[in-house]
Design a protein around this motif. Structure first.
Motif, PDB file in Angstrom:
ATOM      1  N   ALA A  81       0.829  -1.206   0.000  1.00  0.00           N
ATOM      2  CA  ALA A  81       0.000   0.000   0.000  1.00  0.00           C
ATOM      3  C   ALA A  81       0.866   1.260   0.000  1.00  0.00           C
ATOM      4  CB  ALA A  81      -0.924  -0.004   1.206  1.00  0.00           C
ATOM      5  N   THR A  82       1.936   1.230   0.783  1.00  0.00           N
ATOM      6  CA  THR A  82       2.823   2.395   0.880  1.00  0.00           C
ATOM      7  C   THR A  82       3.494   2.680  -0.455  1.00  0.00           C
ATOM      8  OG1 THR A  82       3.236   1.893   3.215  1.00  0.00           O
ATOM      9  CG2 THR A  82       4.795   3.363   2.122  1.00  0.00           C
ATOM     10  N   VAL A  83       3.930   1.652  -1.140  1.00  0.00           N
ATOM     11  CA  VAL A  83       4.574   1.824  -2.447  1.00  0.00           C
ATOM     12  C   VAL A  83       3.564   2.307  -3.482  1.00  0.00           C
ATOM     13  CG1 VAL A  83       5.737   0.615  -4.338  1.00  0.00           C
ATOM     14  CG2 VAL A  83       6.439   0.202  -1.971  1.00  0.00           C
ATOM     15  N   ALA A  84       2.315   1.872  -3.369  1.00  0.00           N
ATOM     16  CA  ALA A  84       1.280   2.359  -4.292  1.00  0.00           C
ATOM     17  C   ALA A  84       1.102   3.861  -4.127  1.00  0.00           C
ATOM     18  CB  ALA A  84      -0.039   1.620  -4.038  1.00  0.00           C
ATOM     19  N   TRP A  85       1.066   4.339  -2.880  1.00  0.00           N
ATOM     20  CA  TRP A  85       0.997   5.784  -2.630  1.00  0.00           C
ATOM     21  C   TRP A  85       2.224   6.482  -3.206  1.00  0.00           C
ATOM     22  CZ3 TRP A  85      -2.261   9.375  -0.262  1.00  0.00           C
ATOM     23  CH2 TRP A  85      -3.448   8.865   0.282  1.00  0.00           C
ATOM     24  N   ARG A  86       3.411   5.926  -2.939  1.00  0.00           N
ATOM     25  CA  ARG A  86       4.642   6.544  -3.435  1.00  0.00           C
ATOM     26  C   ARG A  86       4.615   6.680  -4.951  1.00  0.00           C
ATOM     27  NH1 ARG A  86       9.699   2.925  -2.645  1.00  0.00           N
ATOM     28  NH2 ARG A  86       9.638   3.678  -0.486  1.00  0.00           N
ATOM     29  N   ASP A  87       4.281   5.594  -5.631  1.00  0.00           N
ATOM     30  CA  ASP A  87       4.298   5.607  -7.096  1.00  0.00           C
ATOM     31  C   ASP A  87       3.301   6.627  -7.653  1.00  0.00           C
ATOM     32  OD1 ASP A  87       6.212   3.628  -7.026  1.00  0.00           O
ATOM     33  OD2 ASP A  87       4.832   1.988  -7.509  1.00  0.00           O
ATOM     34  N   ALA A  88       2.114   6.687  -7.048  1.00  0.00           N
ATOM     35  CA  ALA A  88       1.093   7.622  -7.525  1.00  0.00           C
ATOM     36  C   ALA A  88       1.539   9.071  -7.322  1.00  0.00           C
ATOM     37  CB  ALA A  88      -0.223   7.373  -6.806  1.00  0.00           C
ATOM     38  N   ILE A  89       2.161   9.358  -6.182  1.00  0.00           N
ATOM     39  CA  ILE A  89       2.585  10.729  -5.906  1.00  0.00           C
ATOM     40  C   ILE A  89       3.771  11.114  -6.784  1.00  0.00           C
ATOM     41  CG2 ILE A  89       3.490  12.286  -4.126  1.00  0.00           C
ATOM     42  CD1 ILE A  89       1.930  10.497  -2.090  1.00  0.00           C
ATOM     43  N   VAL A  90       4.689  10.186  -6.994  1.00  0.00           N
ATOM     44  CA  VAL A  90       5.809  10.467  -7.897  1.00  0.00           C
ATOM     45  C   VAL A  90       5.300  10.775  -9.300  1.00  0.00           C
ATOM     46  CG1 VAL A  90       7.799   9.437  -9.085  1.00  0.00           C
ATOM     47  CG2 VAL A  90       7.571   9.214  -6.603  1.00  0.00           C
ATOM     48  N   ASP A  91       4.263  10.074  -9.734  1.00  0.00           N
ATOM     49  CA  ASP A  91       3.673  10.336 -11.049  1.00  0.00           C
ATOM     50  C   ASP A  91       3.073  11.744 -11.127  1.00  0.00           C
ATOM     51  OD1 ASP A  91       4.392   7.875 -12.027  1.00  0.00           O
ATOM     52  OD2 ASP A  91       2.426   6.946 -11.722  1.00  0.00           O
ATOM     53  N   LEU A  92       2.687  12.297  -9.983  1.00  0.00           N
ATOM     54  CA  LEU A  92       2.211  13.681  -9.941  1.00  0.00           C
ATOM     55  C   LEU A  92       3.375  14.656  -9.829  1.00  0.00           C
ATOM     56  CD1 LEU A  92      -0.783  13.276  -7.441  1.00  0.00           C
ATOM     57  CD2 LEU A  92      -0.967  13.672  -9.899  1.00  0.00           C
ATOM     58  N   LEU A  93       4.373  14.296  -9.040  1.00  0.00           N
ATOM     59  CA  LEU A  93       5.518  15.184  -8.801  1.00  0.00           C
ATOM     60  C   LEU A  93       6.377  15.376 -10.054  1.00  0.00           C
ATOM     61  CD1 LEU A  93       6.734  13.820  -5.340  1.00  0.00           C
ATOM     62  CD2 LEU A  93       5.929  16.157  -5.771  1.00  0.00           C
ATOM     63  N   ARG A  94       6.641  14.290 -10.768  1.00  0.00           N
ATOM     64  CA  ARG A  94       7.613  14.349 -11.866  1.00  0.00           C
ATOM     65  C   ARG A  94       7.232  15.378 -12.931  1.00  0.00           C
ATOM     66  NH1 ARG A  94       8.214   9.336 -12.579  1.00  0.00           N
ATOM     67  NH2 ARG A  94      10.192   9.115 -11.495  1.00  0.00           N
ATOM     68  N   PRO A  95       6.020  15.353 -13.473  1.00  0.00           N
ATOM     69  CA  PRO A  95       5.693  16.372 -14.483  1.00  0.00           C
ATOM     70  C   PRO A  95       5.564  17.774 -13.890  1.00  0.00           C
ATOM     71  CG  PRO A  95       3.771  15.015 -14.025  1.00  0.00           C
ATOM     72  CD  PRO A  95       4.928  14.365 -13.338  1.00  0.00           C
ATOM     73  N   ALA A  96       5.134  17.859 -12.631  1.00  0.00           N
ATOM     74  CA  ALA A  96       4.958  19.170 -12.006  1.00  0.00           C
ATOM     75  C   ALA A  96       6.302  19.864 -11.781  1.00  0.00           C
ATOM     76  CB  ALA A  96       4.211  19.020 -10.685  1.00  0.00           C
ATOM     77  N   LEU A  97       7.340  19.094 -11.474  1.00  0.00           N
ATOM     78  CA  LEU A  97       8.653  19.665 -11.171  1.00  0.00           C
ATOM     79  C   LEU A  97       9.612  19.627 -12.355  1.00  0.00           C
ATOM     80  CD1 LEU A  97       9.202  18.136  -7.612  1.00  0.00           C
ATOM     81  CD2 LEU A  97       8.561  20.488  -8.164  1.00  0.00           C
ATOM     82  N   ALA A  98       9.171  19.062 -13.460  1.00  0.00           N
ATOM     83  CA  ALA A  98      10.050  18.922 -14.628  1.00  0.00           C
ATOM     84  C   ALA A  98      10.568  20.274 -15.112  1.00  0.00           C
ATOM     85  CB  ALA A  98       9.292  18.232 -15.765  1.00  0.00           C
ATOM     86  N   GLY A  99      11.855  20.326 -15.407  1.00  0.00           N
ATOM     87  CA  GLY A  99      12.451  21.523 -15.967  1.00  0.00           C
ATOM     88  C   GLY A  99      12.823  22.595 -14.964  1.00  0.00           C
ATOM     89  N   ARG A 100      12.598  22.353 -13.697  1.00  0.00           N
ATOM     90  CA  ARG A 100      12.943  23.339 -12.673  1.00  0.00           C
ATOM     91  C   ARG A 100      14.345  23.039 -12.148  1.00  0.00           C
ATOM     92  NH1 ARG A 100       7.412  23.158 -12.636  1.00  0.00           N
ATOM     93  NH2 ARG A 100       6.312  25.071 -11.989  1.00  0.00           N
ATOM     94  N   ALA A 101      15.295  23.845 -12.559  1.00  0.00           N
ATOM     95  CA  ALA A 101      16.695  23.611 -12.221  1.00  0.00           C
ATOM     96  C   ALA A 101      16.922  23.644 -10.714  1.00  0.00           C
ATOM     97  CB  ALA A 101      17.580  24.650 -12.901  1.00  0.00           C
ATOM     98  N   ALA A 102      16.153  24.469 -10.024  1.00  0.00           N
ATOM     99  CA  ALA A 102      16.359  24.637  -8.581  1.00  0.00           C
ATOM    100  C   ALA A 102      16.025  23.370  -7.791  1.00  0.00           C
ATOM    101  CB  ALA A 102      15.515  25.800  -8.062  1.00  0.00           C
ATOM    102  N   VAL A 103      15.271  22.466  -8.407  1.00  0.00           N
ATOM    103  CA  VAL A 103      14.901  21.252  -7.676  1.00  0.00           C
ATOM    104  C   VAL A 103      15.589  20.021  -8.254  1.00  0.00           C
ATOM    105  CG1 VAL A 103      12.682  22.199  -6.992  1.00  0.00           C
ATOM    106  CG2 VAL A 103      12.830  20.892  -9.110  1.00  0.00           C
ATOM    107  N   ALA A 104      16.568  20.231  -9.126  1.00  0.00           N
ATOM    108  CA  ALA A 104      17.308  19.108  -9.706  1.00  0.00           C
ATOM    109  C   ALA A 104      17.978  18.320  -8.583  1.00  0.00           C
ATOM    110  CB  ALA A 104      18.344  19.616 -10.692  1.00  0.00           C
ATOM    111  N   GLY A 105      17.931  17.028  -8.686  1.00  0.00           N
ATOM    112  CA  GLY A 105      18.579  16.183  -7.694  1.00  0.00           C
ATOM    113  C   GLY A 105      17.706  15.809  -6.511  1.00  0.00           C
ATOM    114  N   ILE A 106      16.509  16.358  -6.432  1.00  0.00           N
ATOM    115  CA  ILE A 106      15.601  15.985  -5.337  1.00  0.00           C
ATOM    116  C   ILE A 106      15.139  14.541  -5.526  1.00  0.00           C
ATOM    117  CG2 ILE A 106      13.270  16.357  -4.445  1.00  0.00           C
ATOM    118  CD1 ILE A 106      13.706  19.275  -4.560  1.00  0.00           C
TER     119      ILE A 106
END
Length: 203
Positions: A131-156
């Motif tokens: 269940a925890t990994v399902a939450w992680r995967d779903a949130i990462v799928d939201l985070l990745r496009p939202a943060l894409a191209g932002r140099a200040a958050v590179a490496g997070i």
């Protein structure tokens, strides 16, 4: 005609979840569960083979509801096209629902069962992990496009940032009990959302 035991099983599960969440797995005896659920030993052992089996069935039930909670948040933001707006709306969904969550439960069953060393690496542990990994995967799928191209958050570490919502929920339950203030959950979820918004505005 034999009676349908579904209501009895559900009553036992509801009682056991409340007791184990409030006082822990070890401190909850089967006699207490049976008495408070207005059941009998015969009825209990008709549905559950042991205390471990009860904990397993409780965790299965709780994890299913947990994933329904995740699906509800995803469904609520599915029509939002902008990735950043969709991510923030997803977080607000849980922030806005925090008071209702705390009115329904005083803690998290995951913490109660995983506090027991005997469940480390067990079938119960694996259910929580799934269940925890399902939450992680779903949130990462939201985070990745939202943060894409932002140099200040590179490496997070996006997995860690996603897991931080899980730890915010778990810590929120503990803080609510510590302060005897159910609004602490909403406050902690608000801070998580604000941290994510700060990352989104970092450019």
């Amino acid at each position: 005609m034999p009676r349908d035991g579904t209501a009895t099983r559900e009553r036992i599960l509801q009682t056991a979840e409340r007791l184990m969440t409030e006082q822990g797995y070890q401190a909850t005896s089967l006699d207490e569960v049976i008495a408070e659920s207005a059941s009998s030993k015969g009825a209990f052992f008709h549905h559950f083979s042991s205390k471990h089996d009860l904990a397993l069935k409780l965790t299965e039930r709780y994890a299913a509801r947990d994933l329904e909670h995740l699906d509800a948040g995803l469904a609520a933001v599915a029509e939002i096209d902008d990735p950043a707006a969709r991510l923030v709306a997803f977080l607000r969904f849980y922030e806005d629902g925090a008071d209702e969550l705390m009115s329904e439960q005083s803690g998290c069953l995951y913490a109660s069962v995983l506090a027991e060393r005997q469940f480390t690496g067990s079938d119960i542990n694996r259910l929580v992990t799934k269940a925890t990994v399902a939450w992680r995967d779903a949130i990462v799928d939201l985070l990745r496009p939202a943060l894409a191209g932002r140099a200040a958050v590179a490496g997070i570490d996006l997995d860690a940032l996603a897991d931080h919502l899980y730890t915010t929920f778990e810590g929120g339950f503990i803080l609510c009990r510590t302060l005897e203030d159910a609004s602490a959950m909403r406050a902690q979820l608000r801070v998580y959302r604000q941290l994510v918004e700060a990352l989104l505005s970092a450019g």
